[in-house]
Enzyme design. Structure first.
Site, PDB file in Angstrom:
ATOM      1  CE  LYS A   1       4.267  -8.668   1.182  1.00  0.00           C
ATOM      2  NZ  LYS A   1       3.883  -7.581   0.270  1.00  0.00           N
TER       3      LYS A   1
ATOM      4  CD  GLU B   1       0.258  -8.229   2.505  1.00  0.00           C
ATOM      5  OE1 GLU B   1       1.226  -8.787   1.950  1.00  0.00           O
ATOM      6  OE2 GLU B   1      -0.157  -7.116   2.168  1.00  0.00           O
TER       7      GLU B   1
ATOM      8  CE  LYS C   1       1.604  -4.789   3.793  1.00  0.00           C
ATOM      9  NZ  LYS C   1       2.836  -4.323   3.176  1.00  0.00           N
TER      10      LYS C   1
HETATM   11  P1  13P Z   1      -0.295  -1.931  -1.237  1.00  0.00           P
HETATM   12  O1  13P Z   1      -0.074  -0.905  -0.158  1.00  0.00           O
HETATM   13  O2  13P Z   1      -0.059  -1.413  -2.605  1.00  0.00           O
HETATM   14  O3  13P Z   1      -1.609  -2.631  -1.061  1.00  0.00           O
HETATM   15  O4  13P Z   1       0.806  -3.050  -1.055  1.00  0.00           O
HETATM   16  C1  13P Z   1       1.139  -3.485   0.188  1.00  0.00           C
HETATM   17  C2  13P Z   1       1.641  -4.864   0.114  1.00  0.00           C
HETATM   18  O5  13P Z   1       2.653  -5.161   0.682  1.00  0.00           O
HETATM   19  C3  13P Z   1       0.875  -5.861  -0.657  1.00  0.00           C
HETATM   20  O6  13P Z   1       1.421  -7.120  -0.498  1.00  0.00           O
END
Ligand code: 13P
Length: 344
Positions: A137, A179, A221
């Protein structure tokens, strides 16, 4: 480009129907802020205890397809010496790893940031693969401030870094989760969040395609499209669901392997309700599920409080949270029937 079918197998495993991904990948500093909520010190032992509680919980594999770890946790083990990635793999849960190294200011662009971590990334990915990681990620942060922020320049630089990371991950046999988090904090309207999310995703996917990233071997994401947490106008889960899916249909190519949501600071219950409303709108071109951190971990942390004797109760809460989100990913969450534990 030669296709790597192993990547598709990992995508299929991660996006298995009725399952989601736990993001337990807080940096040591962020993990410390979470521990402080229950008055625990930011020590390696406390971080390890909490993660062992999460990863060793019986039955999570029914609802979790993957767990994202952080550099220090992928190298860590249970008290009895079993490496965390092995604990997960033994349950059929795919181990993942966060690889960006956080954000730095984008000079000349007030309040905007770019994520770093490309230096030595190819070498780090090889090492993480050896530890058992099969997906990764990289989080980029997009903040809505005024009419001019975020700028296309900041979105574009983040998109290029995401594309470079995605290329390197795929070359290493690791599925990249890209993400771009549009931040919930602020007083912006739902319409402004939709505009920014759509623009961000359009620039991101144009860039990923320009750099020939294999979209089938990649997972997005995303934040849900939400009015800012300080915006007085309430939005219903149905409004959020419609707006979020409209943004995706305007920007996410249909061959993308899957879409997972972050919770972004919403309460656990809201995160579940909104996912449920999205799933209720019916089949989409992409499989869609959750990849929450705070919305899953915070109720567990509250139940645990750092006490050995609370571990069974905390693990019960974890199982409850992932089950509620699993039901929501199928559009089958019913708060009156299902919400028996204190899960607000
Ligand atoms: P949250 O669900 O707390 O937003 O975190 C998800 C995430 O991977 C943030 O990088």
């Amino acid at each position: 480009m030669k296709k790597n079918t192993k990547l598709y197998e990992t995508v299929a495993a991660l996006m298995a129907s009725g399952k989601g991904i736990l993001a337990a990948d807080e940096s040591d500093a962020t993990a410390g802020r979470r521990l402080a909520m229950v008055h625990l010190r930011n020590e390696a032992e406390n971080r390890q205890d909490f993660r062992e509680l999460l990863f060793a919980a019986q039955g999570i594999e029914e609802y979790l397809s993957g767990v994202i770890m952080y550099d220090s946790s992928i190298r860590s083990s249970t008290d009895s010496g079993i490496p965390f990635p092995d604990v997960l793999t033994a349950k059929g849960i795919v181990p993942g790893i966060k690889v960006d190294l956080g954000t730095v200011e984008l000079h000349g662009f007030k309040g905007e940031v770019v994520s770093q971590g490309l230096d030595n990334l190819a070498e780090r990915l090889v090492e993480y693969y050896d530890f058992g990681a099969r997906f990764a990620k990289w989080r980029a942060v997009i903040t809505i401030d005024d009419e001019d922020t975020p700028t296309d320049a900041a979105i574009t630089m983040n998109a290029i870094f995401l594309a470079r990371y995605a290329q390197l991950a795929q070359a290493a046999g690791i599925v990249p989760i890209v993400e771009p988090e549009v931040i919930y904090a602020g007083d912006h309207s739902l319409a402004r969040a939709e505009q920014v999310t759509t623009r961000t995703l359009q620039i991101l996917f144009q860039t990923l395609q320009n750099y020939r990233v294999d979209l089938e071997g990649l997972i997005l994401k995303s934040s849900m499209v939400l009015a800012g947490d300080m915006n007085p106008e309430p939005s219903s889960p149905e409004q959020i669901a419609n707006t979020t899916l409209r943004a995706f249909h305007m920007s996410v190519p249909y061959d993308v392997g899957g879409i997972v949501f972050l919770s972004g600071g919403q309460t656990p219950k809201r995160s579940t309700e909104n996912l449920n409303a999205i799933a209720k709108l019916g089949g989409q071109p992409w499989p869609i599920t959750f990849s929450y951190s705070r919305a899953i971990e915070e109720p567990v942390l509250m139940a645990w409080q750092g006490k050995q004797e609370n571990i069974p109760e905390a693990q019960k809460m974890l199982l409850h949270a992932v089950k509620m989100n699993s039901l929501a990913s199928l559009g089958k969450y019913d708060p009156n029937k299902d919400n028996k534990l204190k899960y607000e």
